[in-house]
Scaffold this active site. Structure first.
Site, PDB file in Angstrom:
ATOM      1  N   LYS A 182       0.839  -1.220   0.000  1.00 13.55           N
ATOM      2  CA  LYS A 182       0.000   0.000   0.000  1.00 13.55           C
ATOM      3  C   LYS A 182       0.864   1.256   0.000  1.00 13.55           C
ATOM      4  O   LYS A 182       0.567   2.220  -0.686  1.00 13.55           O
ATOM      5  CB  LYS A 182      -0.927   0.011   1.237  1.00 13.55           C
ATOM      6  CG  LYS A 182      -1.949  -1.127   1.235  1.00 13.55           C
ATOM      7  CD  LYS A 182      -2.764  -1.145   2.500  1.00 13.55           C
ATOM      8  CE  LYS A 182      -1.987  -1.509   3.738  1.00 13.55           C
ATOM      9  NZ  LYS A 182      -1.450  -2.888   3.761  1.00 13.55           N
ATOM     10  N   HIS A 187       4.318   0.881   6.382  1.00 15.53           N
ATOM     11  CA  HIS A 187       4.167   1.113   4.941  1.00 15.53           C
ATOM     12  C   HIS A 187       5.508   1.574   4.374  1.00 15.53           C
ATOM     13  O   HIS A 187       6.046   2.597   4.788  1.00 15.53           O
ATOM     14  CB  HIS A 187       3.081   2.160   4.686  1.00 15.53           C
ATOM     15  CG  HIS A 187       1.716   1.700   5.116  1.00 15.53           C
ATOM     16  ND1 HIS A 187       0.585   2.467   4.981  1.00 15.53           N
ATOM     17  CD2 HIS A 187       1.304   0.531   5.653  1.00 15.53           C
ATOM     18  CE1 HIS A 187      -0.463   1.780   5.434  1.00 15.53           C
ATOM     19  NE2 HIS A 187      -0.043   0.617   5.856  1.00 15.53           N
ATOM     20  N   GLN A 189      -3.551  -2.138   7.129  1.00 16.88           N
ATOM     21  CA  GLN A 189      -3.879  -3.565   7.247  1.00 16.88           C
ATOM     22  C   GLN A 189      -4.474  -4.085   5.925  1.00 16.88           C
ATOM     23  O   GLN A 189      -4.094  -3.612   4.874  1.00 16.88           O
ATOM     24  CB  GLN A 189      -4.843  -3.816   8.419  1.00 16.88           C
ATOM     25  CG  GLN A 189      -4.188  -3.677   9.800  1.00 16.88           C
ATOM     26  CD  GLN A 189      -4.062  -2.238  10.263  1.00 16.88           C
ATOM     27  OE1 GLN A 189      -5.047  -1.547  10.374  1.00 16.88           O
ATOM     28  NE2 GLN A 189      -2.853  -1.803  10.540  1.00 16.88           N
TER      29      GLN A 189
HETATM   30  P1  GDP Z   1       2.193  -2.159   3.097  1.00 17.63           P
HETATM   31  O1  GDP Z   1       2.048  -2.382   4.557  1.00 17.63           O
HETATM   32  O2  GDP Z   1       0.998  -2.648   2.333  1.00 17.63           O
HETATM   33  O3  GDP Z   1       2.553  -0.751   2.741  1.00 17.63           O
HETATM   34  O4  GDP Z   1       3.407  -3.074   2.616  1.00 17.63           O
HETATM   35  P2  GDP Z   1       4.835  -3.249   3.360  1.00 17.63           P
HETATM   36  O5  GDP Z   1       5.639  -2.031   3.151  1.00 17.63           O
HETATM   37  O6  GDP Z   1       4.635  -3.718   4.760  1.00 17.63           O
HETATM   38  O7  GDP Z   1       5.418  -4.507   2.599  1.00 17.63           O
HETATM   39  C1  GDP Z   1       5.578  -4.499   1.219  1.00 17.63           C
HETATM   40  C2  GDP Z   1       7.055  -4.782   0.919  1.00 17.63           C
HETATM   41  O8  GDP Z   1       7.197  -5.102  -0.442  1.00 17.63           O
HETATM   42  C3  GDP Z   1       7.960  -3.580   1.130  1.00 17.63           C
HETATM   43  O9  GDP Z   1       9.213  -4.028   1.538  1.00 17.63           O
HETATM   44  C4  GDP Z   1       8.025  -2.948  -0.245  1.00 17.63           C
HETATM   45  O10 GDP Z   1       9.209  -2.182  -0.437  1.00 17.63           O
HETATM   46  C5  GDP Z   1       8.027  -4.166  -1.112  1.00 17.63           C
HETATM   47  N1  GDP Z   1       7.418  -4.011  -2.444  1.00 17.63           N
HETATM   48  C6  GDP Z   1       6.338  -3.279  -2.828  1.00 17.63           C
HETATM   49  N2  GDP Z   1       6.043  -3.504  -4.113  1.00 17.63           N
HETATM   50  C7  GDP Z   1       6.956  -4.394  -4.560  1.00 17.63           C
HETATM   51  C8  GDP Z   1       7.164  -5.061  -5.812  1.00 17.63           C
HETATM   52  O11 GDP Z   1       6.438  -4.877  -6.785  1.00 17.63           O
HETATM   53  N3  GDP Z   1       8.212  -5.942  -5.875  1.00 17.63           N
HETATM   54  C9  GDP Z   1       9.025  -6.200  -4.817  1.00 17.63           C
HETATM   55  N4  GDP Z   1      10.001  -7.081  -4.967  1.00 17.63           N
HETATM   56  N5  GDP Z   1       8.853  -5.596  -3.630  1.00 17.63           N
HETATM   57  C10 GDP Z   1       7.826  -4.722  -3.498  1.00 17.63           C
HETATM   58  P1  IMO Z   2      -0.031  -2.887   7.186  1.00 18.01           P
HETATM   59  O1  IMO Z   2      -0.807  -1.594   7.191  1.00 18.01           O
HETATM   60  C1  IMO Z   2       0.045  -7.093   8.325  1.00 18.01           C
HETATM   61  C2  IMO Z   2      -2.032  -8.153  12.031  1.00 18.01           C
HETATM   62  C3  IMO Z   2      -1.153  -8.663  13.157  1.00 18.01           C
HETATM   63  C4  IMO Z   2      -2.116  -9.613  13.831  1.00 18.01           C
HETATM   64  C5  IMO Z   2      -3.461  -8.894  13.703  1.00 18.01           C
HETATM   65  C6  IMO Z   2      -3.849  -8.093  14.939  1.00 18.01           C
HETATM   66  O2  IMO Z   2       1.445  -2.709   7.248  1.00 18.01           O
HETATM   67  O3  IMO Z   2      -0.491  -3.775   6.078  1.00 18.01           O
HETATM   68  P2  IMO Z   2      -3.016  -5.783  15.953  1.00 18.01           P
HETATM   69  O4  IMO Z   2      -1.662  -5.349  16.421  1.00 18.01           O
HETATM   70  O5  IMO Z   2      -3.581  -4.940  14.863  1.00 18.01           O
HETATM   71  O6  IMO Z   2      -3.997  -5.959  17.077  1.00 18.01           O
HETATM   72  O7  IMO Z   2      -2.777  -7.260  15.348  1.00 18.01           O
HETATM   73  O8  IMO Z   2      -3.317  -8.006  12.607  1.00 18.01           O
HETATM   74  N1  IMO Z   2      -1.644  -6.827  11.482  1.00 18.01           N
HETATM   75  C7  IMO Z   2      -1.024  -6.672  10.308  1.00 18.01           C
HETATM   76  N2  IMO Z   2      -0.532  -7.589   9.443  1.00 18.01           N
HETATM   77  N3  IMO Z   2       0.117  -5.768   8.044  1.00 18.01           N
HETATM   78  C8  IMO Z   2      -0.376  -4.848   8.891  1.00 18.01           C
HETATM   79  O9  IMO Z   2      -0.426  -3.544   8.598  1.00 18.01           O
HETATM   80  C9  IMO Z   2      -0.951  -5.284  10.107  1.00 18.01           C
HETATM   81  N4  IMO Z   2      -1.504  -4.651  11.169  1.00 18.01           N
HETATM   82  C10 IMO Z   2      -1.940  -5.616  11.980  1.00 18.01           C
HETATM   83  O10 IMO Z   2      -0.013  -9.303  12.658  1.00 18.01           O
HETATM   84  O11 IMO Z   2      -2.229 -10.794  13.091  1.00 18.01           O
HETATM   85 MG    MG Z   3       3.070  -3.306   6.134  1.00 18.12          MG
END
Ligand code: GDP
Ligand code: IMO
Ligand code: MG
Length: 425
Positions: free
Chosen positions: A16, A41, A225
């Site tokens: 995201k 994020h 999430q």
């Molecule tokens: P979010 O919580 O939905 O914002 O996602 P996170 O940041 O927790 O996890 C997504 C991970 O995937 C991060 O390390 C990003 O840098 C990485 N990422 C996002 N898009 C891509 C993609 O298209 N390819 C790869 N290899 N990594 C990506």
């Molecule tokens: P983003 O925005 C992935 C999961 C936790 C746990 C459950 C409840 O980065 O996608 P909490 O602390 O919210 O009470 O935990 O939700 N969880 C996530 N898993 N990405 C997240 O956020 C999460 N935020 C909470 O791992 O299973």
């Molecule tokens: Mg995340």
């Protein structure tokens, strides 16, 4: 660009942050409307990585207004740390660019402690929370005894609320969890340390948004999430404590739903999940390990290894239905390069029937059997592809199949973590 809501279409961590950053180039304001610093994020621009927990992912654009809505739960201590880190990276987080709703609920130290104590006591039945105090804070909000950001302006109100909360929480800490009671003055001091930073940021977010629209601006609502962690529609009780669905963008930021125009679901090309709970397509074998290694699937907030599995069209279909998805951004397609064969769950077998959507009986997602369709893989590294035509034919066929299976147009394909590694269709 329309007023857009971005939501996670799976169990979180879909990318995201990357997509919000990407879509922010054409809008004037980004709002977080639910969740807290359980979110992590990631935004990567020209190789420079920023991980955001509470601050909206539009913050890297110099003229962006970033807002935190009433639906968010904000830990003032961790917020302060996040802002300090961003400042060190040269990012302006002054009130000119970042503002917080007066109605935002504050995560208090006792929320964090309660979250962690409960999880420790739950043993195998634990939810696997991030331990950030999210659940206990939303409980107090619904219980009408929460502390709101506006309370930082009035130390007497804040102290009264802390004393009232501790009368209950301390009884739990000492009798149920065998812990020392918390001292109200210490809690007050810890929270008030953030006041000098917080107070200038406090605002009426509804009014701010109205002003953006009056000036012809567009707004992006940044979900946290994923839909299947939604407190009502997710895999209850293995969920977070807020509504992650797009409808909450209105409630959680204080605007009328009629303002919302576009609903983008972010989905990985496969699926990951952190914490406990059912995951029908989970791979507990070498293929799951390969996805984790290639995708760098370790939590951006807690560093925990993410559980990995194949794509699941039932999950995507339900996301489309619950959010009114207008389009999907498919991320991490590059991670699937090199597999001979890629599987996607197209339906479940449940109680002898073939079903297209997750059934709604209690805790039943653990009892469905995925029905898979196999797709031929591709060997090429696709991280350098910059247009749809650049992708190998098998990669295009897989994306088109997901589109068919989910019933939603895939408008963006991400082939790497950097802002530039993106194809638009
Ligand atoms: P979010 O919580 O939905 O914002 O996602 P996170 O940041 O927790 O996890 C997504 C991970 O995937 C991060 O390390 C990003 O840098 C990485 N990422 C996002 N898009 C891509 C993609 O298209 N390819 C790869 N290899 N990594 C990506
Ligand atoms: P983003 O925005 C992935 C999961 C936790 C746990 C459950 C409840 O980065 O996608 P909490 O602390 O919210 O009470 O935990 O939700 N969880 C996530 N898993 N990405 C997240 O956020 C999460 N935020 C909470 O791992 O299973
Ligand atoms: Mg995340």
């Amino acid at each position: 660009m329309a007023n857009t809501v971005v939501v996670g279409a799976q169990w979180g961590d879909e990318g995201k942050g990357k997509v919000v950053d990407l879509l922010s180039s054409d809008i004037q304001c980004v709002v977080r409307y639910h969740g807290g610093n359980n979110a992590g994020h990631t935004v990567i621009v020209d190789g420079k990585k920023v991980i955001l927990h509470l601050v909206p992912s539009g913050i890297l654009y110099p003229n962006m207004l970033c807002l935190i809505g009433n639906g968010v739960v904000l830990d003032p201590v961790s917020f302060d740390e996040e802002l300090t880190l961003l400042e060190k990276q040269g990012i302006d987080v002054s009130a000119k660019r970042l503002r917080v709703s007066l109605k935002t609920q504050l995560i208090m130290p006792y929320h964090r402690i309660l979250d962690q104590a409960r999880e420790a006591k739950a043993g195998h039945g634990k939810i696997g929370t991030t331990g950030r105090g999210i659940g206990p804070c939303y409980e107090d909000k619904a219980g009408r005894c929460g502390v709101r950001a506006a309370d930082l302006k009035d130390p007497d109100i804040l102290m009264r609320k802390i004393r009232a909360a501790l009368a209950e929480k301390n009884a739990l800490f000492t009798t149920l969890y065998g812990m020392e009671p918390l001292d109200a003055r210490k809690v007050f001091d810890e929270v008030m340390r953030s006041a000098p930073r917080m107070l200038p940021l406090l605002t009426d977010v509804s009014e701010e948004l109205e002003n953006v629209w009056k000036q012809g601006g567009k707004v992006l609502f940044e979900g946290a999430q994923g839909i299947h962690l939604d407190v009502d529609h997710g895999t209850y009780p293995f969920v977070t404590s807020s509504n992650a669905v797009s409808g909450n963008a209105a409630t959680g930021s204080g605007i009328a739903p009629a303002h919302l125009e576009r609903f983008v679901g972010i989905a990985k090309a496969y699926i990951t999940r952190v914490g406990s709970g059912p995951f029908p397509t989970e791979l507990l074998d070498d293929t799951g390990e390969a996805l984790r290694r290639k995708g760098g699937e370790y939590g951006a907030t807690t560093g925990r290894p993410r559980r990995c599995g194949w794509q699941d069209a039932c999950i995507l279909r339900e996301s489309a239905r619950l959010n009114g998805l207008t389009d999907i951004a498919l991320t991490k397609l590059d991670v699937l390069s090199g597999f001979d064969e890629i599987l996607c769950c197209v339906a479940y077998e449940y109680e002898g029937r073939r079903v297209q959507y997750p059934p709604q009986d209690s805790e039943c997602l653990g009892r469905v059997k995925p029905i898979y369709q196999a797709f031929p893989g591709w060997k090429e590294d696709i991280g350098g592809c910059r247009s749809w035509e650049d992708l190998p034919a098998n990669a295009r066929a897989y994306v088109e199949a997901l589109e068919q299976l989910s019933g939603v147009h895939i408008s963006i394909v991400s082939v790497g973590p950097d802002r530039g590694q993106t194809l638009f269709r």
